[in-house]
Design a protein around this motif. Structure first.
Motif, PDB file in Angstrom:
ATOM      1  N   LEU A 121      -1.890  -5.915   7.735  1.00  0.00           N
ATOM      2  CA  LEU A 121      -0.576  -5.250   7.767  1.00  0.00           C
ATOM      3  C   LEU A 121       0.176  -5.497   6.467  1.00  0.00           C
ATOM      4  CD1 LEU A 121       1.359  -3.577   9.383  1.00  0.00           C
ATOM      5  CD2 LEU A 121       2.066  -5.615  10.621  1.00  0.00           C
ATOM      6  N   SER A 122       0.060  -6.708   5.977  1.00  0.00           N
ATOM      7  CA  SER A 122       0.708  -7.030   4.711  1.00  0.00           C
ATOM      8  C   SER A 122       0.140  -6.167   3.584  1.00  0.00           C
ATOM      9  CB  SER A 122       0.501  -8.518   4.401  1.00  0.00           C
ATOM     10  OG  SER A 122       0.986  -8.833   3.131  1.00  0.00           O
ATOM     11  N   TYR A 123      -1.178  -6.047   3.569  1.00  0.00           N
ATOM     12  CA  TYR A 123      -1.818  -5.215   2.543  1.00  0.00           C
ATOM     13  C   TYR A 123      -1.393  -3.751   2.708  1.00  0.00           C
ATOM     14  CZ  TYR A 123      -5.458  -2.994  -0.250  1.00  0.00           C
ATOM     15  OH  TYR A 123      -6.125  -2.236  -1.174  1.00  0.00           O
TER      16      TYR A 123
ATOM     17  N   LEU B 101       1.314  -2.620   3.975  1.00  0.00           N
ATOM     18  CA  LEU B 101       2.690  -2.445   3.526  1.00  0.00           C
ATOM     19  C   LEU B 101       2.777  -2.374   2.008  1.00  0.00           C
ATOM     20  CD1 LEU B 101       4.514  -4.865   5.969  1.00  0.00           C
ATOM     21  CD2 LEU B 101       5.013  -2.445   5.692  1.00  0.00           C
TER      22      LEU B 101
END
Lengths: 118, 295
Positions: A83-85, A87
Motif C-alpha cells: 500500500l505504501s508503494y 501510494l
C-alpha cells in the motif's frame, strides 16, 4: 621486477578475470526463484492481485497463504508495504481501496482459526 | 653466474590460482543475488500460482488488458494454451473449483476471444464505471501487526492524469461498455455426429470440435465422457495445432460411451468404436467426430 612480484600480479589479474567471468560473463542464474525475490513493483502488483482475488472468494486464509510466498513478514506488513508503494506511485484509487480492504481484513485474521489445507 | 632455467610457468600458475579464487568467490562466496527478479524467473510451481492469481484477479476486475499484461511477465510461449493446460491439471489435482473456473475463463477469453462469463461472481468493479476523479473516501488504515512496526497510511484520491505507475502495473482504465452478446452463457448444442475414417489414425477416437456462435473454436471447454463403471474429463484447446476448439478421447473397442459438455447441454449416447473398410476389404478403426456449437 622480482619473480614474486610478477607472480602476485598474475594472481591478481587471474582473480580479476575470474570475478569478471563469474559476475558478468557467466553469473549464477536463479531461474527457479520464489516470489519473495520479485522486484518491489512486481511484489506490489502480486499483493494487489491477492486483494482482487479476495474480493472474489472472501477467503482470508487463502489470501494469507498467497501473501506468505512474499516472505516471512506478517501478512499485514506485506500489505502495508504494498500500500505504501502504491501510494508513492499513485496507483488508481480503486486499487488503493482494494489494498486497504485487504489490510483491514487482515487485522481481524486469526491464524488459530485457520483450517489447514490438505 | 647462476642462470635460472625455470621459464615463466610460475606466471601461469599464479594466473590459474587467481582465476580459481575469483570463480570461487563469485560463484560460491558472493554469487550474484537476484533480489529484483521478474516473474518469468519464478519456479514452475510459483508460475502456476501466479497464473492462478492473475486469473482470479481477472474474475474480479474483468480487465483483460491488465490480465494480459500480467501474464506477459511470465513470458509463456502460448499464454492461452498454458492456462488451458493448467486448468486441466488443476482439475485433475483437485484444486479449488473457483481456481479451475478462473483459469478456464481466462484461457477461454484469451484463446477464443470470448466474452467471459463472470456470472456467479459479485463484481463490483467489472460493472462500475470509475470516474476519473474518484469519489473514493479516504479512511486511515492502521495496521498493527505482531511486529513492532506500526504503519498509518492516509489514502488520498489521486487524479488519473498524474498517474506515474511502475512498469509491471500498467493501470488501464478499461472502457466498461456493455458487450452485445446475445448468446453469452448459452449451452453448446450438438450440431453434427460423423464417423471419420482415417487409415492413418490407429486408435478409435471420440473427437470434439466446439465453436462459439460466431463459428470460432473455443478452448478450455470441459467434456465429460462416461461409460459403464467409469468417467473421464478432457478439454478442448490442448492440440492447438489442430484447432483451439478440438479435443479427443481414445475409445476402448466394445465399450459404450456417452459424451456431454460439462456446462450442460445435449448428451451424445451409445458411442462405440466403429470400423471402416478400405477398397480391398481390410478393416481399421474409425473415429466419431462431434461438433458442438453455441446457438
Amino acid at each position: 621486477m622480482s619473480r614474486w612480484t610478477k607472480f602476485l600480479i598474475a594472481v591478481i589479474l587471474g582473480t580479476a578475470a575470474g570475478l569478471f567471468y563469474g559476475w558478468v560473463v557467466n553469473p549464477v542464474e536463479y531461474v527457479d526463484i520464489a516470489p519473495e525475490s520479485l522486484r518491489v513493483d512486481y511484489k506490489s502488483d502480486y499483493v494487489l492481485m491477492v486483494a482482487e482475488s479476495y474480493q472474489v472468494d472472501h477467503d482470508l486464509g487463502l489470501a494469507v497463504r498467497r501473501l506468505a510466498l512474499l516472505g516471512s513478514s506478517a501478512p499485514a506488513d506485506i500489505v502495508a508495504n504494498a500500500l505504501s508503494y502504491a501510494l508513492q506511485h499513485e496507483y488508481a484509487s480503486q486499487d488503493l481501496s482494494l489494498l486497504q480492504s485487504l489490510g483491514e481484513a487482515l487485522l481481524t485474521w486469526n491464524p488459530n482459526q485457520e483450517i489447514p489445507t490438505p | 653466474m647462476k642462470q635460472d632455467h625455470r621459464g615463466s610457468w610460475y606466471l601461469l600458475t599464479g594466473a590459474l590460482l587467481g582465476v580459481s579464487f575469483g570463480l570461487f568467490y563469485s560463484w560460491v562466496i558472493s554469487p550474484v543475488k537476484y533480489v529484483d527478479a521478474p516473474p518469468y524467473a519464478l519456479r514452475a510451481d510459483y508460475k502456476d500460482d501466479y497464473r492462478a492469481l492473475v486469473a482470479s484477479a481477472y474474475l474480479y476486475s474483468g480487465d483483460l488488458l491488465r490480465a494480459q499484461d500480467r501474464l506477459a511477465q511470465l513470458k509463456d510461449d502460448e499464454t492461452g494454451q498454458t492456462l488451458a493446460m493448467q486448468a486441466q491439471r488443476a482439475l485433475a489435482e483437485g484444486r479449488p473449483e473457483v481456481e479451475v473456473r478462473a483459469l478456464r475463463i481466462l484461457a477461454m477469453t484469451l484463446g477464443g476471444g470470448v466474452t467471459p462469463d463472470t456470472s456467479g461472481v459479485t463484481p463490483t468493479q467489472a460493472t462500475t464505471i470509475i470516474p476519473p476523479t474518484s469519489a473514493f473516501t479516504p479512511t486511515p488504515l492502521l495496521i498493527e501487526p505482531a511486529s513492532s512496526l506500526t504503519i498509518t497510511l492516509q489514502i488520498s484520491p489521486t487524479p488519473l492524469s498524474t498517474l506515474n505507475i511502475p512498469e509491471s502495473t500498467t493501470i488501464i482504465q478499461p472502457v466498461r461498455t456493455a458487450t452485445p452478446s446475445p448468446t453469452q452463457g448459452a449451452p453448446f448444442v450438438l450440431q453434427e455426429t460423423q464417423l471419420v475414417c482415417n487409415i492413418n489414425q490407429a486408435e478409435p477416437l471420440i473427437q470434439l470440435e466446439v465453436k462459439d456462435a460466431a463459428g470460432q473454436p473455443v478452448a478450455s471447454v470441459e467434456a465429460v465422457v462416461t461409460w459403464d463403471g467409469g468417467e473421464d474429463h478432457f478439454f478442448t484447446g490442448l492440440k492447438p495445432e489442430l484447432s483451439l476448439g478440438y479435443a479427443d478421447f481414445v475409445m476402448t473397442p466394445k465399450v459404450v460411451y456417452s459424451v456431454h459438455l460439462a456446462d450442460g447441454g445435449q448428451s451424445v449416447d451409445d458411442l462405440t468404436a466403429a470400423e471402416c473398410v478400405t477398397d480391398d476389404n481390410s478393416r481399421y478403426w474409425g473415429s466419431w467426430f462431434l461438433t458442438f456449437v453455441q446457438p
